[in-house]
Design a protein around this motif. Structure first.
Motif, short mmCIF file in Angstrom:
data_model
loop_
_atom_site.label_atom_id
_atom_site.label_comp_id
_atom_site.label_asym_id
_atom_site.label_seq_id
_atom_site.Cartn_x
_atom_site.Cartn_y
_atom_site.Cartn_z
N UNK A 107 -7.37 11.94 -0.90
CA UNK A 107 -6.90 10.18 -1.35
C UNK A 107 -6.76 10.36 -2.79
N UNK A 108 -7.46 11.25 -3.57
CA UNK A 108 -7.49 10.96 -5.19
C UNK A 108 -5.93 11.61 -5.69
N UNK A 109 -5.39 12.12 -5.02
CA UNK A 109 -3.84 12.59 -5.37
C UNK A 109 -2.95 11.54 -5.51
N UNK A 110 -2.12 11.49 -6.00
CA UNK A 110 -0.88 10.59 -6.42
C UNK A 110 -0.01 10.75 -5.07
N UNK A 111 0.11 9.27 -4.28
CA UNK A 111 0.94 9.07 -3.34
C UNK A 111 2.42 9.87 -3.63
N UNK A 112 3.00 9.74 -4.82
CA UNK A 112 4.30 10.33 -4.79
C UNK A 112 4.22 11.89 -5.07
N UNK A 113 3.06 12.39 -5.12
CA UNK A 113 2.79 13.90 -5.10
C UNK A 113 2.53 14.50 -3.87
N UNK A 114 1.80 13.76 -2.69
CA UNK A 114 1.37 14.46 -1.70
C UNK A 114 1.22 13.33 -0.78
N UNK A 115 1.74 13.64 0.62
CA UNK A 115 1.88 12.62 1.91
C UNK A 115 1.26 13.42 2.96
N UNK A 116 0.53 12.78 3.91
CA UNK A 116 0.08 13.33 5.02
C UNK A 116 0.60 12.46 6.22
N UNK A 117 1.48 13.02 7.16
CA UNK A 117 2.15 12.49 7.90
C UNK A 117 1.88 13.15 9.57
#
Length: 209
Positions: free
Chosen positions: A63-73
């Protein structure tokens, strides 16, 4: 004449008894198939719930990483962790940056508690040809990046039997390569979390291929 009628009636009774036995056998077979389908449905629901729970655990850990750098789907019963090039690698390099190592360590921490889940690490690039350096082409670069990540995951505690590296090069884009933004999105690594399917094969009475 009467004897003939009795013989005909007796033969008909035998035929009806045989037909009845066939129907009972078919009925038993249908009931067995229904039970097997119910068991398969139960296990599919349980697996979906488990993977949904895993997706949430992974998302919480990262959760502490930027949304534009990491997504979980989640798709088709698998969890996809997509990490951008800017999080993981310098341009044209397969050496993972410190922040990327931290993200992978957090992911490995979650995965060590889920021994029935395997991981496929896929490297992806844009379609801009590599002009010089140690890599022959984008396929070479994407494979080297996937292998670098696999080694980090192993060092962080992942069993090597559970992790596979694959290079996809430029051939599976998620965005338009004609724009800088699209090329940036395509330069990524996808880590696919794949559930063990033995129980599902058992439920339908087949062997794992």
């Amino acid at each position: 004449m009467l004897f003939g009628l009795e013989g005909s009636a007796k033969l008909t009774a035998d035929e009806l008894a045989e037909r009845n036995r066939e129907l009972q056998a078919k009925d038993a077979e249908l009931k067995e198939k229904a039970l097997r389908m119910d068991e398969l449905d139960r296990r599919l629901k349980a697996q979906t719930a488990a993977m949904t729970n895993l997706r949430q655990k992974v998302a919480d850990a990262l959760v502490n990483f930027k949304a534009e750098d990491l997504t979980v789907t989640m798709k088709d019963g698998k969890v996809y962790v997509s990490l951008s090039e800017q999080l993981l690698f310098p341009s044209g390099s397969a050496t993972v940056e410190p922040q990327g190592r931290e993200a992978l360590a957090q992911l490995a921490k979650v995965m060590t508690g889920n021994p029935d889940i395997s991981m496929m690490v896929e490297g992806h690039t844009d379609n801009v040809p590599i002009k010089k350096g140690r890599f022959t082409d984008n396929w070479d670069l994407s494979t080297a990046r996937a292998t670098s990540i696999v080694r980090i995951l192993q060092t962080a505690g992942m069993a090597p039997q559970r992790v596979t590296a694959a290079g996809r090069g430029e051939f599976h884009p998620v965005a338009d390569n004609t724009t800088p933004e699209g090329r940036q999105r395509n330069r990524r690594t996808e880590i696919i979390l794949i559930p063990e399917l033995n129980e599902l094969y058992d439920a339908i009475g087949t062997q794992k291929p």
